[in-house]
Write a protein that holds these residues in place. Sequence first.
Motif, PDB file in Angstrom:
ATOM      1  N   ALA A  23      17.775  46.868  46.115  1.00  0.00           N
ATOM      2  CA  ALA A  23      18.824  45.836  46.165  1.00  0.00           C
ATOM      3  C   ALA A  23      19.820  46.050  45.043  1.00  0.00           C
ATOM      4  CB  ALA A  23      18.174  44.458  46.068  1.00  0.00           C
ATOM      5  N   LEU A  24      19.226  46.442  43.899  1.00  0.00           N
ATOM      6  CA  LEU A  24      20.138  46.694  42.782  1.00  0.00           C
ATOM      7  C   LEU A  24      21.046  47.862  43.060  1.00  0.00           C
ATOM      8  CD1 LEU A  24      20.958  45.963  39.885  1.00  0.00           C
ATOM      9  CD2 LEU A  24      19.097  47.447  39.052  1.00  0.00           C
ATOM     10  N   ILE A  25      20.443  48.827  43.667  1.00  0.00           N
ATOM     11  CA  ILE A  25      21.269  50.022  44.000  1.00  0.00           C
ATOM     12  C   ILE A  25      22.375  49.655  44.978  1.00  0.00           C
ATOM     13  CG2 ILE A  25      21.201  52.284  45.125  1.00  0.00           C
ATOM     14  CD1 ILE A  25      18.347  52.595  43.968  1.00  0.00           C
ATOM     15  N   LEU A  26      21.983  48.878  45.940  1.00  0.00           N
ATOM     16  CA  LEU A  26      22.989  48.439  46.914  1.00  0.00           C
ATOM     17  C   LEU A  26      24.068  47.618  46.239  1.00  0.00           C
ATOM     18  CD1 LEU A  26      20.734  47.506  49.977  1.00  0.00           C
ATOM     19  CD2 LEU A  26      22.221  49.519  49.712  1.00  0.00           C
ATOM     20  N   ALA A  27      23.641  46.745  45.295  1.00  0.00           N
ATOM     21  CA  ALA A  27      24.609  45.903  44.607  1.00  0.00           C
ATOM     22  C   ALA A  27      25.532  46.760  43.766  1.00  0.00           C
ATOM     23  CB  ALA A  27      23.888  44.867  43.749  1.00  0.00           C
ATOM     24  N   LEU A  28      24.914  47.760  43.115  1.00  0.00           N
ATOM     25  CA  LEU A  28      25.757  48.643  42.284  1.00  0.00           C
ATOM     26  C   LEU A  28      26.739  49.440  43.165  1.00  0.00           C
ATOM     27  CD1 LEU A  28      23.104  49.935  39.700  1.00  0.00           C
ATOM     28  CD2 LEU A  28      24.972  48.316  39.305  1.00  0.00           C
ATOM     29  N   LEU A  29      26.201  49.893  44.313  1.00  0.00           N
ATOM     30  CA  LEU A  29      27.108  50.618  45.236  1.00  0.00           C
ATOM     31  C   LEU A  29      28.230  49.718  45.736  1.00  0.00           C
ATOM     32  CD1 LEU A  29      24.522  52.672  47.332  1.00  0.00           C
ATOM     33  CD2 LEU A  29      26.186  53.550  45.652  1.00  0.00           C
ATOM     34  N   ALA A  30      27.847  48.509  46.050  1.00  0.00           N
ATOM     35  CA  ALA A  30      28.874  47.574  46.531  1.00  0.00           C
ATOM     36  C   ALA A  30      29.881  47.295  45.434  1.00  0.00           C
ATOM     37  CB  ALA A  30      28.218  46.283  47.020  1.00  0.00           C
ATOM     38  N   LEU A  31      29.374  47.151  44.230  1.00  0.00           N
ATOM     39  CA  LEU A  31      30.283  46.909  43.118  1.00  0.00           C
ATOM     40  C   LEU A  31      31.184  48.113  42.899  1.00  0.00           C
ATOM     41  CD1 LEU A  31      31.137  45.026  40.838  1.00  0.00           C
ATOM     42  CD2 LEU A  31      29.315  46.052  39.417  1.00  0.00           C
ATOM     43  N   GLY A  32      30.597  49.288  43.006  1.00  0.00           N
ATOM     44  CA  GLY A  32      31.426  50.494  42.832  1.00  0.00           C
ATOM     45  C   GLY A  32      32.510  50.601  43.907  1.00  0.00           C
ATOM     46  N   ILE A  33      32.071  50.337  45.118  1.00  0.00           N
ATOM     47  CA  ILE A  33      33.054  50.413  46.226  1.00  0.00           C
ATOM     48  C   ILE A  33      34.142  49.388  46.033  1.00  0.00           C
ATOM     49  CG2 ILE A  33      33.322  50.045  48.704  1.00  0.00           C
ATOM     50  CD1 ILE A  33      30.501  51.229  49.042  1.00  0.00           C
ATOM     51  N   ALA A  34      33.737  48.157  45.641  1.00  0.00           N
ATOM     52  CA  ALA A  34      34.734  47.111  45.405  1.00  0.00           C
ATOM     53  C   ALA A  34      35.674  47.506  44.294  1.00  0.00           C
ATOM     54  CB  ALA A  34      34.042  45.795  45.098  1.00  0.00           C
ATOM     55  N   GLY A  35      35.121  48.112  43.234  1.00  0.00           N
ATOM     56  CA  GLY A  35      35.995  48.554  42.139  1.00  0.00           C
ATOM     57  C   GLY A  35      36.968  49.644  42.594  1.00  0.00           C
ATOM     58  N   TRP A  36      36.376  50.573  43.406  1.00  0.00           N
ATOM     59  CA  TRP A  36      37.272  51.666  43.882  1.00  0.00           C
ATOM     60  C   TRP A  36      38.365  51.115  44.792  1.00  0.00           C
ATOM     61  CZ3 TRP A  36      38.170  53.558  48.812  1.00  0.00           C
ATOM     62  CH2 TRP A  36      38.923  54.723  48.897  1.00  0.00           C
ATOM     63  N   GLN A  37      38.005  50.190  45.660  1.00  0.00           N
ATOM     64  CA  GLN A  37      39.004  49.584  46.538  1.00  0.00           C
ATOM     65  C   GLN A  37      40.063  48.844  45.726  1.00  0.00           C
ATOM     66  OE1 GLN A  37      36.829  47.146  49.284  1.00  0.00           O
ATOM     67  NE2 GLN A  37      36.283  48.910  50.653  1.00  0.00           N
ATOM     68  N   TRP A  38      39.580  48.113  44.684  1.00  0.00           N
ATOM     69  CA  TRP A  38      40.575  47.398  43.869  1.00  0.00           C
ATOM     70  C   TRP A  38      41.499  48.359  43.203  1.00  0.00           C
ATOM     71  CZ3 TRP A  38      41.280  47.642  38.550  1.00  0.00           C
ATOM     72  CH2 TRP A  38      42.186  46.713  38.038  1.00  0.00           C
ATOM     73  N   TRP A  39      40.936  49.444  42.701  1.00  0.00           N
ATOM     74  CA  TRP A  39      41.772  50.448  42.028  1.00  0.00           C
ATOM     75  C   TRP A  39      42.727  51.111  43.016  1.00  0.00           C
ATOM     76  CZ3 TRP A  39      41.947  55.822  42.529  1.00  0.00           C
ATOM     77  CH2 TRP A  39      42.708  56.495  41.589  1.00  0.00           C
ATOM     78  N   ASP A  40      42.214  51.421  44.198  1.00  0.00           N
ATOM     79  CA  ASP A  40      43.070  52.061  45.211  1.00  0.00           C
ATOM     80  C   ASP A  40      44.163  51.109  45.665  1.00  0.00           C
ATOM     81  OD1 ASP A  40      43.625  54.306  47.102  1.00  0.00           O
ATOM     82  OD2 ASP A  40      43.135  52.778  48.620  1.00  0.00           O
ATOM     83  N   SER A  41      43.788  49.848  45.881  1.00  0.00           N
ATOM     84  CA  SER A  41      44.783  48.847  46.284  1.00  0.00           C
ATOM     85  C   SER A  41      45.836  48.661  45.207  1.00  0.00           C
ATOM     86  CB  SER A  41      44.114  47.520  46.597  1.00  0.00           C
ATOM     87  OG  SER A  41      43.209  47.664  47.665  1.00  0.00           O
ATOM     88  N   ASN A  42      45.333  48.653  43.976  1.00  0.00           N
ATOM     89  CA  ASN A  42      46.267  48.483  42.866  1.00  0.00           C
ATOM     90  C   ASN A  42      47.239  49.651  42.806  1.00  0.00           C
ATOM     91  OD1 ASN A  42      47.434  47.308  40.659  1.00  0.00           O
ATOM     92  ND2 ASN A  42      45.890  47.987  39.201  1.00  0.00           N
ATOM     93  N   ASN A  43      46.716  50.872  42.997  1.00  0.00           N
ATOM     94  CA  ASN A  43      47.605  52.053  43.010  1.00  0.00           C
ATOM     95  C   ASN A  43      48.627  51.981  44.175  1.00  0.00           C
ATOM     96  OD1 ASN A  43      46.498  53.229  40.722  1.00  0.00           O
ATOM     97  ND2 ASN A  43      44.971  54.398  41.902  1.00  0.00           N
ATOM     98  N   ARG A  44      48.115  51.564  45.321  1.00  0.00           N
ATOM     99  CA  ARG A  44      49.018  51.466  46.473  1.00  0.00           C
ATOM    100  C   ARG A  44      50.088  50.415  46.250  1.00  0.00           C
ATOM    101  NH1 ARG A  44      45.300  51.985  51.944  1.00  0.00           N
ATOM    102  NH2 ARG A  44      44.565  54.135  51.549  1.00  0.00           N
TER     103      ARG A  44
END
Length: 341
Positions: A23-44
């Motif tokens: 679950a932690l791994i999934l949470a970390l993955l989800a957090l990573g994906i959310a961070g990457w999306q935020w960063w990508d959205s911010n760049n866009r």
Amino acid sequence: MSEQPQTDDKPDLLDYLGRLQPALILALLALGIAGWQWWDSNNRIHQLQAELGQRLAASSSVEQESRVLSKQAMDATRDLSVKLGEIQGKLADSQNQQLALEALYQDLARSRDEWTLADIEQIVLSASQQLQLAGNARAALIALQSADTRLQRLNKPQFTALRRAINDDIQRLQAVPQIDTVGITLRLDALIVDVDDLPIASDHEIPAAQTRTRHPQPAGMANRFGREVWQELKGLVQVRRMDAPDSALLAPEQVYFLRQNLKLRLLTARIALLAHDETSYKADLQAAQHWVKRYFNSSDARVTNALVSLGKLANSPVSIQLPTLSESLAALQSSRIGRNR
């Protein structure tokens, strides 16, 4: 007994951690994906903002250029409107001038047709006078042909009836038999000139004294005077043999008037020829023949030739039936009435 529970807690914690790790791994993955999306959205978003800024700047530049071009177009439109107004004014003036020119041309064409019609009328009237007064069919024919040529150059349909009438009169004149008026006139003129040279049958003119060769005569005033008197007496009296005993003996004054009256007869015959008066023409020539036979020396070759010429001229026909130009004159009158209407 105290150590047994302690041993039991460790496996429970491990189990809990084992269960908690995915679950932690999934949470970390989800957090990573959310961070990457935020960063990508911010760049866009930054890229869109930059692109939007560029587009806004370009749009502002285009708008400014459009305003400049619009102003220029408005100025050009204003200039074109002014020029169009000037062109319309000039076009209106040109149309007015064209209408005036057309009216002037119509007036000139109408005046030209009227002048031509008046000239043709004068030509036809002159031809009619030539026929009526002088009987000159040739001159009338030339005049009508000249009038037809003028109408042909105009090529106006309103003159078709007039041309038809003139052509009909031309054909009638061409059918008239030709008389050698000029040749007969020249022969009459030659006879008039020869009248003064025709010898009279009873010529009273005293011939010139012949030149005599003087022979030496005996001297003596009386003999010389007697010979001269005898020569003078011989010159005063002439004895001739007359073939016709009833030939008239004319005085010199009467001879002069005889020649003049003979010339007058020939002149009146020429006038009758020009008028195609055959009766007067033949009467004058027969009277001239009678005078020549009676008063002139018929044994002379000149008198004989004059009698032969008079006989030929008297037998020449000079009277012809000339047509009238009433059809052409009527067509001219109709054309003039139609144009006045």
